[in-house]
Design an enzyme around this catalytic site. Structure first.
Site, mmCIF file in Angstrom:
data_model
loop_
_atom_site.group_PDB
_atom_site.id
_atom_site.type_symbol
_atom_site.label_atom_id
_atom_site.label_comp_id
_atom_site.label_asym_id
_atom_site.label_seq_id
_atom_site.Cartn_x
_atom_site.Cartn_y
_atom_site.Cartn_z
ATOM 1 N N PHE A 154 0.814 -1.219 0.000
ATOM 2 C CA PHE A 154 0.000 0.000 0.000
ATOM 3 C C PHE A 154 0.853 1.277 0.000
ATOM 4 O O PHE A 154 0.321 2.360 0.221
ATOM 5 C CB PHE A 154 -0.925 0.007 1.229
ATOM 6 C CG PHE A 154 -1.881 -1.158 1.251
ATOM 7 C CD1 PHE A 154 -3.052 -1.124 0.495
ATOM 8 C CD2 PHE A 154 -1.609 -2.297 1.994
ATOM 9 C CE1 PHE A 154 -3.933 -2.200 0.501
ATOM 10 C CE2 PHE A 154 -2.482 -3.382 1.997
ATOM 11 C CZ PHE A 154 -3.645 -3.333 1.245
ATOM 12 N N GLU A 157 4.177 6.447 -3.637
ATOM 13 C CA GLU A 157 5.417 7.003 -4.164
ATOM 14 C C GLU A 157 5.656 8.354 -3.491
ATOM 15 O O GLU A 157 4.715 9.105 -3.233
ATOM 16 C CB GLU A 157 5.338 7.150 -5.684
ATOM 17 C CG GLU A 157 5.468 5.804 -6.366
ATOM 18 C CD GLU A 157 5.453 5.867 -7.888
ATOM 19 O OE1 GLU A 157 5.722 6.943 -8.458
ATOM 20 O OE2 GLU A 157 5.139 4.831 -8.503
ATOM 21 N N TYR A 260 -18.835 1.553 3.411
ATOM 22 C CA TYR A 260 -19.175 0.209 3.866
ATOM 23 C C TYR A 260 -20.393 -0.236 3.055
ATOM 24 O O TYR A 260 -21.300 0.569 2.823
ATOM 25 C CB TYR A 260 -19.506 0.220 5.373
ATOM 26 C CG TYR A 260 -19.370 -1.147 5.990
ATOM 27 C CD1 TYR A 260 -18.126 -1.677 6.270
ATOM 28 C CD2 TYR A 260 -20.498 -1.927 6.237
ATOM 29 C CE1 TYR A 260 -17.993 -2.953 6.797
ATOM 30 C CE2 TYR A 260 -20.367 -3.206 6.766
ATOM 31 C CZ TYR A 260 -19.114 -3.702 7.045
ATOM 32 O OH TYR A 260 -18.982 -4.966 7.556
ATOM 33 N N CYS A 269 -32.448 13.107 3.115
ATOM 34 C CA CYS A 269 -31.503 14.048 2.499
ATOM 35 C C CYS A 269 -30.742 13.521 1.288
ATOM 36 O O CYS A 269 -30.757 14.151 0.231
ATOM 37 C CB CYS A 269 -30.512 14.515 3.553
ATOM 38 S SG CYS A 269 -31.346 15.384 4.893
HETATM 39 N N1 LIG Z 1 4.499 2.251 -7.507
HETATM 40 C C1 LIG Z 1 3.638 2.236 -6.521
HETATM 41 O O1 LIG Z 1 3.348 3.259 -5.891
HETATM 42 C C2 LIG Z 1 3.009 0.948 -6.108
HETATM 43 C C3 LIG Z 1 2.378 0.858 -4.869
HETATM 44 C C4 LIG Z 1 1.818 -0.355 -4.482
HETATM 45 C C5 LIG Z 1 1.828 -1.427 -5.347
HETATM 46 N N2 LIG Z 1 2.425 -1.297 -6.580
HETATM 47 C C6 LIG Z 1 2.433 -2.482 -7.452
HETATM 48 O O2 LIG Z 1 3.685 -3.141 -7.253
HETATM 49 C C7 LIG Z 1 4.155 -3.686 -8.494
HETATM 50 C C8 LIG Z 1 5.498 -3.083 -8.852
HETATM 51 O O3 LIG Z 1 5.318 -1.690 -8.998
HETATM 52 P P1 LIG Z 1 6.581 -0.730 -9.202
HETATM 53 O O4 LIG Z 1 6.069 0.658 -9.143
HETATM 54 O O5 LIG Z 1 7.682 -1.130 -8.286
HETATM 55 O O6 LIG Z 1 6.978 -1.102 -10.717
HETATM 56 P P2 LIG Z 1 8.309 -0.750 -11.480
HETATM 57 O O7 LIG Z 1 7.961 -0.721 -12.919
HETATM 58 O O8 LIG Z 1 8.963 0.464 -10.871
HETATM 59 O O9 LIG Z 1 9.256 -1.987 -11.181
HETATM 60 C C9 LIG Z 1 9.022 -3.267 -11.658
HETATM 61 C C10 LIG Z 1 10.381 -3.953 -11.839
HETATM 62 O O10 LIG Z 1 10.166 -5.319 -12.170
HETATM 63 C C11 LIG Z 1 11.233 -5.700 -13.031
HETATM 64 N N3 LIG Z 1 10.905 -6.973 -13.689
HETATM 65 C C12 LIG Z 1 10.071 -7.216 -14.724
HETATM 66 N N4 LIG Z 1 10.037 -8.523 -15.016
HETATM 67 C C13 LIG Z 1 10.900 -9.136 -14.148
HETATM 68 C C14 LIG Z 1 11.290 -10.466 -13.924
HETATM 69 N N5 LIG Z 1 10.821 -11.470 -14.686
HETATM 70 N N6 LIG Z 1 12.161 -10.738 -12.945
HETATM 71 C C15 LIG Z 1 12.663 -9.740 -12.185
HETATM 72 N N7 LIG Z 1 12.331 -8.442 -12.349
HETATM 73 C C16 LIG Z 1 11.445 -8.148 -13.301
HETATM 74 C C17 LIG Z 1 11.359 -4.523 -13.956
HETATM 75 O O11 LIG Z 1 12.603 -4.509 -14.637
HETATM 76 C C18 LIG Z 1 11.195 -3.360 -12.977
HETATM 77 O O12 LIG Z 1 12.442 -2.927 -12.477
HETATM 78 C C19 LIG Z 1 3.049 -3.399 -9.518
HETATM 79 O O13 LIG Z 1 2.169 -4.487 -9.556
HETATM 80 C C20 LIG Z 1 2.354 -2.187 -8.933
HETATM 81 O O14 LIG Z 1 1.004 -2.086 -9.381
HETATM 82 C C21 LIG Z 1 3.018 -0.158 -6.963
#
Ligand SMILES: NC(=O)c1ccc[n+]([C@@H]2O[C@H](COP(=O)([O-])OP(=O)(O)OC[C@H]3O[C@@H](n4cnc5c(N)ncnc54)[C@H](O)[C@@H]3O)[C@@H](O)[C@H]2O)c1
Length: 430
Positions: A154, A157, A260, A269
């Site tokens: 959760f 960024e 919920y 209202c």
């Molecule tokens: N960014 C956010 O704020 C956030 C928050 C919560 C959840 N998420 C979820 O977490 C996941 C990752 O998000 P992110 O922002 O870190 O993505 P990102 O694109 O920054 O990083 C993903 C990484 O996975 C690597 N990758 C791809 N295929 C691979 C493999 N086969 N083996 C090893 N590495 C591999 C890529 O090279 C990349 O570095 C997504 O599902 C996203 O929806 C993201």
């Protein structure tokens, strides 16, 4: 020992966060440029604190490795943090996750149980329907060679480090198999509540969170468009004043009672005011699609509730309705969802309906004069009915839930304990 596959925002934060908690982490990314940068103590994206944490842990608790096989062989728990971007048809593109899991499974030799943890965001049903079958396809046995968990992330960024090391909650989705104790142990030092739920629930919680945030943003934008169309409204100030509502503060904030599920809003209202603002915006030339949809969704939920009762109760059975007021602790029945649902049942040919409400029976009878019976107590209602339907969230129904033990119960206010299984709809009350 922990492996982390995928070193983007989530993966690198996860790897460093576990290092910070004293665990040894093997980190791998398929992108060699990214791992080269990380090895040179450079964070490939902007995220506060990570540069210092990388400098602190690289070569200590953190090892960046060149193959997932190496990381998996050295670890008991493998976190998958690879991307799950939007595919061309809108579905999540799971190919990176499927490839990473497939690659990891090749390194599982059936010695000690390996725990695969899906941290990437995947739509509800994916762990069960897409990832678990990969294990069987790899000739491995779920629960014996490999345990599988869904552990949504959760973090936000810009605040990734704080959010990861001090989370509000840890969600562990499991199929009930062994191995989750180790995962819980890993998270123990995070001092956050740990919720163990089904795979589908864990996945769903992540989407509950993100779709709510998306809806709130679009709601605010749509309201700003309505305000602009009407004119003379200090829009920023209006929103800031909205935020002073006491219901936003406290823990849990009272606003949570509006987030919920139930069987539709009613009362004096919300229905009339939402409708009136739509009409006003339209008169001023702006068509408020989202707010119109809010009204339509409020009609649809009552139809869905009625349909589910019709699917559960035969026409000759007595249906017991618990709750007639539009909300608990009120005798107001104006626009109460119970009216629409009872009218729908009568229209569908259900002649035997008995209702009970601690406060609102007289008002309901006077307002609608529907051909139903009224029970003098919850006990009497349960005696009369074989299917019991909860439509208002009165405390009394929870306190006396044992009365419902041998009845089929449809709890549309989600106030009774839910069965810990995939069974949705009929609720157990014993
Ligand atoms: N960014 C956010 O704020 C956030 C928050 C919560 C959840 N998420 C979820 O977490 C996941 C990752 O998000 P992110 O922002 O870190 O993505 P990102 O694109 O920054 O990083 C993903 C990484 O996975 C690597 N990758 C791809 N295929 C691979 C493999 N086969 N083996 C090893 N590495 C591999 C890529 O090279 C990349 O570095 C997504 O599902 C996203 O929806 C993201």
């Amino acid at each position: 020992m922990i492996a982390v596959a995928g070193l983007g925002f989530v993966g690198l934060t996860t790897a460093l966060g576990f290092c910070e908690k004293g665990l040894r982490v093997f980190a791998y990314d398929i992108d060699a440029k990214k791992t080269d940068l990380i090895r040179r103590k450079k964070v490939p994206f902007h995220e506060p604190h990570l540069r210092e944490k990388l400098a602190e842990h690289l070569g200590g608790n953190l090892a960046v490795v060149d193959s997932l096989t190496e990381a998996v062989k050295a670890s008991r728990v493998i976190f998958f943090c690879v991307g799950t971007p939007c595919g061309p048809d809108g579905n999540a593109d799971l190919s990176a996750l499927q490839n990473a899991v497939g690659e990891a499974l090749k390194a599982v030799d059936g010695g000690e149980l390996k725990i695969l943890v899906i941290k990437s965001t995947v739509p509800p049903g994916v762990t069960k329907e897409v990832i678990a079958p990969l294990i069987a396809a790899g000739g491995l046995v779920l629960g014996h060679d490999v345990a599988l968990a869904n552990n949504p992330e959760f973090l936000r960024e810009g605040y990734a480090w704080e959010d990861f090391v001090s989370p509000d909650r840890i969600v562990i989705g499991t199929d009930g198999a062994a191995g989750m104790e180790l995962l819980e142990e890993i998270y123990h030092s995070f001092n956050a509540p740990i919720f163990r739920v089904s795979w589908n629930t864990a996945e769903f919680i992540k989407y509950l969170s993100n779709t709510l945030l998306a809806t709130l943003i679009s709601y605010s934008n749509e309201m700003s468009c309505i305000a602009r169309a009407i004119g003379g409204i200090e829009i920023g100030q209006a929103f800031r004043i909205l935020h002073t509502d006491k219901r936003w503060s406290g823990s849990p904030a009272k606003m949570t009672s509006y987030v919920y599920p139930g069987c539709g809003f009613g009362g004096y209202c919300l229905p009339k005011d939402t409708l009136a603002l739509c009409a006003r915006a339209e008169a001023k030339g702006y068509s408020p699609g989202l707010i119109r949809q809010v009204l339509q969704a409020n009609e649809r939920i009552k139809d869905r509730v009625t349909e589910q009762i019709l699917q559960t109760a035969a026409r000759d059975e007595t249906v017991g309705i618990l709750g007639l007021a539009f909300k608990p602790n009120s005798d107001d029945v104006r626009d109460s969802p119970s009216r629409a649902v009872i009218a729908g049942l009568l229209e569908a040919g259900h002649a035997n309906i008995t209702a009970y409400d601690p406060l609102a029976m007289n008002n309901f009878h006077q307002a609608y004069a529907l051909p139903i019976e009224y029970a003098g107590s919850m006990e009497a209602l349960v005696q009369a009915a074989s299917v019991v339907v909860i439509l208002t969230a009165w405390d009394e129904f929870v306190v006396k839930r044992k009365l419902l033990a041998d009845r089929r119960v449809l709890d549309f206010r989600y106030i009774l304990p839910e069965p810990a299984s995939d069974k949705v709809g009929l609720t157990q009350c014993n």
